[in-house]
Write an enzyme that holds these catalytic residues in place. Structure first.
Site, mmCIF file in Angstrom:
data_model
loop_
_atom_site.group_PDB
_atom_site.id
_atom_site.type_symbol
_atom_site.label_atom_id
_atom_site.label_comp_id
_atom_site.label_asym_id
_atom_site.label_seq_id
_atom_site.Cartn_x
_atom_site.Cartn_y
_atom_site.Cartn_z
ATOM 1 N N LYS A 260 33.744 36.043 41.749
ATOM 2 C CA LYS A 260 33.676 36.202 40.296
ATOM 3 C C LYS A 260 32.931 37.492 39.961
ATOM 4 O O LYS A 260 33.295 38.214 39.026
ATOM 5 C CB LYS A 260 32.993 34.995 39.671
ATOM 6 C CG LYS A 260 32.969 34.999 38.141
ATOM 7 C CD LYS A 260 31.709 35.609 37.569
ATOM 8 C CE LYS A 260 31.676 35.512 36.051
ATOM 9 N NZ LYS A 260 30.509 36.198 35.455
ATOM 10 N N ASP A 276 47.263 42.917 32.816
ATOM 11 C CA ASP A 276 47.397 41.469 32.833
ATOM 12 C C ASP A 276 46.289 40.886 33.709
ATOM 13 O O ASP A 276 46.448 40.713 34.920
ATOM 14 C CB ASP A 276 48.774 41.072 33.371
ATOM 15 C CG ASP A 276 49.044 39.570 33.257
ATOM 16 O OD1 ASP A 276 48.076 38.808 33.078
ATOM 17 O OD2 ASP A 276 50.218 39.179 33.351
ATOM 18 N N HIS A 374 19.344 40.648 34.600
ATOM 19 C CA HIS A 374 20.336 40.054 33.699
ATOM 20 C C HIS A 374 19.682 39.557 32.415
ATOM 21 O O HIS A 374 20.175 39.801 31.321
ATOM 22 C CB HIS A 374 21.044 38.901 34.414
ATOM 23 C CG HIS A 374 22.111 38.249 33.599
ATOM 24 N ND1 HIS A 374 23.375 38.767 33.497
ATOM 25 C CD2 HIS A 374 22.101 37.115 32.848
ATOM 26 C CE1 HIS A 374 24.112 37.995 32.727
ATOM 27 N NE2 HIS A 374 23.359 36.981 32.317
#
Length: 418
Positions: A260, A276, A374
């Site tokens: 991911k 796409d 983060h």
């Protein structure tokens, strides 16, 4: 040659960033006007022509990753993503890779795979009939695209495979099509549908599905970069990164999150240039499981000097002609910023971005953890969600970081005190 290594790009104002990108990519005043328009690049009237039952538009942040050198050429990388830290991480990864020359990336030719499902046949006999009629099938397929034929591209090969299913044996006839600089879905589907009646005639069977495969294993892209040992953090950090990779390569739960992170980079570029993204992710995840076990898409090792070496290889079907990339104003400008001249070059850029992102994520995990950087970037979102205006946000963020409490409740508390 333009230089993508831009000092403190994140500290510049929006106008300064736009001016920098405009100078790098030779953007026109019209291009800048589109980027400055906060409607996300399209009006409702345009959106209403793109999808059915449209009721509005939906915008996501568009940012620029810096420092990328790919195959000796510098790029500024447009990225569309809502997640904080991704663009900063990709830029940092590219900066470290740049020390050793940047990313070396190679891509296959743009071959699309079309599939025709044939039922109610003796598969062995029907396959022989298809093979002996391959020239006729290819000629019919190529008659459906004058553009590809004139470029010496188009359908190149026909082959067959047998599937043994609960409903019985099936023959799958596959077309291999060179689609050039297009993603190729429309022309592939058109060719499959055009040859279906001929295949029924040749085999005496019944054709059901006629459609491309998004598992683009004939469009592989491979990126490699060397990350200097000292800049990574020393021998122990290099070893820890490799151990973290081995965790991902041998445990599906870790591999999904690891991959991911790679897609954070690759798909953010795909979004920016109108690709796409669903097809890209589906193909990448299928490839991650091609060994029979879902594994890491990237590979990490060290060279004879102890430097960290990263390799990312993925199937990647992209295009710079046709589709939304030629319709959406922002996608067209982002392609102009990239300065790519072929689908292969775009695929190289997207894969390098995925590898840069993977480096930064896996290094952070192997050292300080992912949350420190983060959450600092996420703090701005929390301050905004608490109701802070643009003048209050920076001060609230500073106080949350100072107090080591980055949360929505803390942001609300600080806002009430201000």
């Amino acid at each position: 040659m333009p230089d993508s290594s831009i000092s403190k790009f994140f500290e510049k104002s929006r106008k300064e960033r736009l001016d920098t990108v405009a100078n790098f990519a030779n953007l026109s005043n019209d291009d800048l006007s589109v980027l400055e328009n906060d409607c996300g690049g399209i009006l409702f009237e345009q959106a209403d022509k793109m999808v059915e039952n449209a009721i509005g538009t939906f915008s996501l942040p568009l940012g620029i990753a810096t420092n990328f050198r790919i195959n000796g050429k510098d790029y500024l990388i447009p990225m569309v993503i809502e997640e904080p830290s991704v663009i900063a991480a990709a830029s940092k990864g590219a900066k470290i890779a740049r020390i050793k020359g940047g990313f070396e990336v190679s891509a296959d030719e743009s071959y699309s795979i079309g599939q025709i499902q044939v039922l109610d046949v003796d598969v062995k006999s029907a396959s022989e009939q298809i093979n002996s009629s391959s020239k006729e099938i290819l000629e019919l397929a190529n008659s459906k695209s004058n553009t590809l034929s004139k470029m010496n591209k188009g359908a190149k090969d026909v082959y067959c495979k047998e599937l043994d299913t609960p409903s019985g044996k099936m023959l799958i006839v596959e077309l291999l099509i060179d689609v050039g600089d297009a993603m190729g879905a429309n022309v592939t589907n058109t060719m499959c549908e055009s040859v279906a009646p001929l295949i029924e005639q040749i085999t005496g069977g019944r054709v059901l599905l006629r459609i491309l495969s998004n598992y683009s294993t004939r469009r592989m892209v491979k990126a490699k970069a060397v990350f200097e040992k000292e800049s990574v953090g020393g021998e122990q950090v290099v070893d820890n990164v490799i151990l973290a990779y081995e965790f991902a390569d041998n445990d599906v739960y870790r591999a999904v999150t690891h991959n991911k992170g790679i897609m954070n980079g690759t798909i953010a570029v795909a979004n920016a240039v109108g690709q796409d993204s669903r097809a890209i992710e589906a193909a990448a995840n299928a490839y991650a499981a091609s060994s029979g076990m879902y594994r890491s898409l990237s590979k990490w090792s060290k060279d004879e000097n102890g430097n960290l070496v990263g390799i990312l290889e993925i199937p990647l079907s992209v295009g710079i002609v046709g589709g939304i990339a030629n319709v959406h104003p922002i996608a067209k400008i982002c392609t102009k910023i990239l300065g790519v001249s072929s689908a292969k070059e775009l695929a190289c850029v997207m894969t390098a971005t995925g590898l840069a992102q993977n480096y930064s994520a896996i290094r952070a995990l192997a050292t300080e953890g992912i949350q420190k950087g983060h959450m600092r970037l996420h703090a701005r979102n929390l301050a905004s969600a608490a109701g802070a205006n643009s003048e209050q946000i920076d001060e609230i963020v500073k106080k949350m970081i100072r107090d080591n409490n980055i949360s929505l409740n803390k942001a609300k508390e600080l806002l009430e005190r201000s």
